[in-house]
Design an enzyme around this catalytic site. Sequence first.
Site, PDB file in Angstrom:
ATOM      1  N   GLU A  47       6.653  -5.236  -5.841  1.00  0.00           N
ATOM      2  CA  GLU A  47       6.758  -3.782  -6.016  1.00  0.00           C
ATOM      3  C   GLU A  47       5.444  -3.075  -5.709  1.00  0.00           C
ATOM      4  O   GLU A  47       5.438  -1.973  -5.163  1.00  0.00           O
ATOM      5  CB  GLU A  47       7.202  -3.468  -7.445  1.00  0.00           C
ATOM      6  CG  GLU A  47       7.575  -2.008  -7.682  1.00  0.00           C
ATOM      7  CD  GLU A  47       6.396  -1.097  -7.967  1.00  0.00           C
ATOM      8  OE1 GLU A  47       6.547   0.138  -7.834  1.00  0.00           O
ATOM      9  OE2 GLU A  47       5.306  -1.615  -8.336  1.00  0.00           O
ATOM     10  N   GLU A  48       4.316  -3.708  -6.039  1.00  0.00           N
ATOM     11  CA  GLU A  48       3.028  -3.029  -5.877  1.00  0.00           C
ATOM     12  C   GLU A  48       2.677  -2.772  -4.413  1.00  0.00           C
ATOM     13  O   GLU A  48       1.794  -1.965  -4.126  1.00  0.00           O
ATOM     14  CB  GLU A  48       1.913  -3.838  -6.545  1.00  0.00           C
ATOM     15  CG  GLU A  48       1.983  -3.897  -8.064  1.00  0.00           C
ATOM     16  CD  GLU A  48       1.754  -2.548  -8.752  1.00  0.00           C
ATOM     17  OE1 GLU A  48       1.518  -1.555  -8.049  1.00  0.00           O
ATOM     18  OE2 GLU A  48       1.821  -2.498  -9.990  1.00  0.00           O
ATOM     19  N   HIS A  87      -3.164   1.930 -13.516  1.00  0.00           N
ATOM     20  CA  HIS A  87      -3.872   1.303 -12.400  1.00  0.00           C
ATOM     21  C   HIS A  87      -5.388   1.316 -12.612  1.00  0.00           C
ATOM     22  O   HIS A  87      -6.152   1.145 -11.660  1.00  0.00           O
ATOM     23  CB  HIS A  87      -3.517   1.960 -11.062  1.00  0.00           C
ATOM     24  CG  HIS A  87      -2.189   1.521 -10.532  1.00  0.00           C
ATOM     25  ND1 HIS A  87      -1.859   1.609  -9.201  1.00  0.00           N
ATOM     26  CD2 HIS A  87      -1.109   0.990 -11.142  1.00  0.00           C
ATOM     27  CE1 HIS A  87      -0.624   1.147  -9.013  1.00  0.00           C
ATOM     28  NE2 HIS A  87      -0.150   0.772 -10.189  1.00  0.00           N
ATOM     29  N   ASP A 121       9.336   1.019 -15.626  1.00  0.00           N
ATOM     30  CA  ASP A 121       7.968   0.925 -15.129  1.00  0.00           C
ATOM     31  C   ASP A 121       7.087   1.814 -16.001  1.00  0.00           C
ATOM     32  O   ASP A 121       7.544   2.358 -17.002  1.00  0.00           O
ATOM     33  CB  ASP A 121       7.910   1.337 -13.651  1.00  0.00           C
ATOM     34  CG  ASP A 121       6.837   0.579 -12.871  1.00  0.00           C
ATOM     35  OD1 ASP A 121       5.765   0.310 -13.447  1.00  0.00           O
ATOM     36  OD2 ASP A 121       7.068   0.261 -11.698  1.00  0.00           O
ATOM     37  N   ASP A 150       1.253  -2.500 -16.309  1.00  0.00           N
ATOM     38  CA  ASP A 150       2.145  -2.120 -15.219  1.00  0.00           C
ATOM     39  C   ASP A 150       2.350  -3.380 -14.373  1.00  0.00           C
ATOM     40  O   ASP A 150       1.446  -3.801 -13.670  1.00  0.00           O
ATOM     41  CB  ASP A 150       1.499  -1.005 -14.402  1.00  0.00           C
ATOM     42  CG  ASP A 150       2.193  -0.718 -13.097  1.00  0.00           C
ATOM     43  OD1 ASP A 150       3.357  -1.130 -12.924  1.00  0.00           O
ATOM     44  OD2 ASP A 150       1.561  -0.096 -12.218  1.00  0.00           O
ATOM     45  N   HIS A 175       9.176  -5.200 -12.430  1.00  0.00           N
ATOM     46  CA  HIS A 175       8.487  -6.081 -11.475  1.00  0.00           C
ATOM     47  C   HIS A 175       7.429  -6.941 -12.157  1.00  0.00           C
ATOM     48  O   HIS A 175       6.710  -6.508 -13.054  1.00  0.00           O
ATOM     49  CB  HIS A 175       7.899  -5.288 -10.300  1.00  0.00           C
ATOM     50  CG  HIS A 175       6.801  -4.315 -10.649  1.00  0.00           C
ATOM     51  ND1 HIS A 175       5.472  -4.672 -10.641  1.00  0.00           N
ATOM     52  CD2 HIS A 175       6.834  -3.007 -10.968  1.00  0.00           C
ATOM     53  CE1 HIS A 175       4.728  -3.619 -10.944  1.00  0.00           C
ATOM     54  NE2 HIS A 175       5.537  -2.599 -11.150  1.00  0.00           N
TER      55      HIS A 175
END
Length: 380
Positions: free
Chosen positions: A223-224, A324, A244, A189, A72
């Site tokens: 995607e997030e 994250h 990922d 990410d 993504h």
Amino acid sequence: MARPSIDLDYLKARLADLLNTPSPTGYADEAVWLLCRELDRLGLDYELTRRGAVRVRLPGRDPKPARAVVAHVDTLGAQVKLVKDNGRLELVAIGHWSSRFAEGARATIFSEGGVFRGTILPLKASGHTFNEEVDTQPVSWRQVELRIDAVTHDRDATLALGVDVGDIVAIDPQPEFIDTGFIVSRHLDDKGGVAALLAALECMIREQRTPTVDTWWLFTIAEEVGLGASSVLIPDVAAMVTVDNGTTAPGQNSSEFGVTIAMADQTGPFDWHLSRKLVQLARDHDIPHQKDVFRYYRSDSASALESGADIRTALVTFGIDASHGYERIHESALVDVARLLVAYAESDVEIGRDAQAVGGPRGFTHQPPIDLSEEQASGT
């Protein structure tokens, strides 16, 4: 064929381009354009969905059962929730991440009035004013605000700039490519995954490698927020490998080195056969790897299944420390992921029945240990 030669300089250059192109979910168009220009340069045909997800078909020796690999383009970010009386901005997160990692971040606000820079600060940002209260303030998105680098001391002045509720806020990645091979940046990410897909594609084109079956290279843009691969697949795809990040932390088996093959996440186990195929490919091709299970994690695989796709899914990851948050990876893991993708594209089809959407039991899979009767063993 010989071992694929993944061009590390190409991979890192694409990753740097991606990191320096803001793409929080909902504001990923320019990253999509960047991706399209690179696919054009590679001489590849591709398609875009209405909202900007990209799919590239690399023709195989046979069309079915088609495969897909996916990463993504979108990242975490924030959105203006409220223009406050003091002229600063209350924010809500785009994606799931803690305001703890937003404190001190430099950011860009995309508004109708133009593009503005600013800093995300805790409400009590000065020790000279609040003394020990700066260490006891709670952690939440209501406890931070975005200070705009413009002359604005109240709500009306901020609104006059053209900044308003709903504006998208992109967080500066601040990438560093270190001589030790570590890469430190926000948004690894999943821009690391996108770079790995591109590096695998570039290798296959440069070395004139042909997939066993048609292989689709998919790039998603939401995607997030849980949507991911929900609207980019085609019916011929029977198996999809998601790329990922893998979380390297106490209690996890992931590593910043090699490929981590996830056996399950919070949505349940990944496909038994596809996951074990990837493990065996890693062994056969001397790709360093480990397995892991993630309790608080979902990916493009989950969104594809939840949208009703009847496909086998698996997840391969490059290890990220502090996912994250303040993320770090090692470049060698991205190379290993790209090598595994090439090996997967060139691997034999073990489950020929997957070429059909539905059918009878002939050719359906078994899971050991099994004790077959003579009739079962002969397929009758």
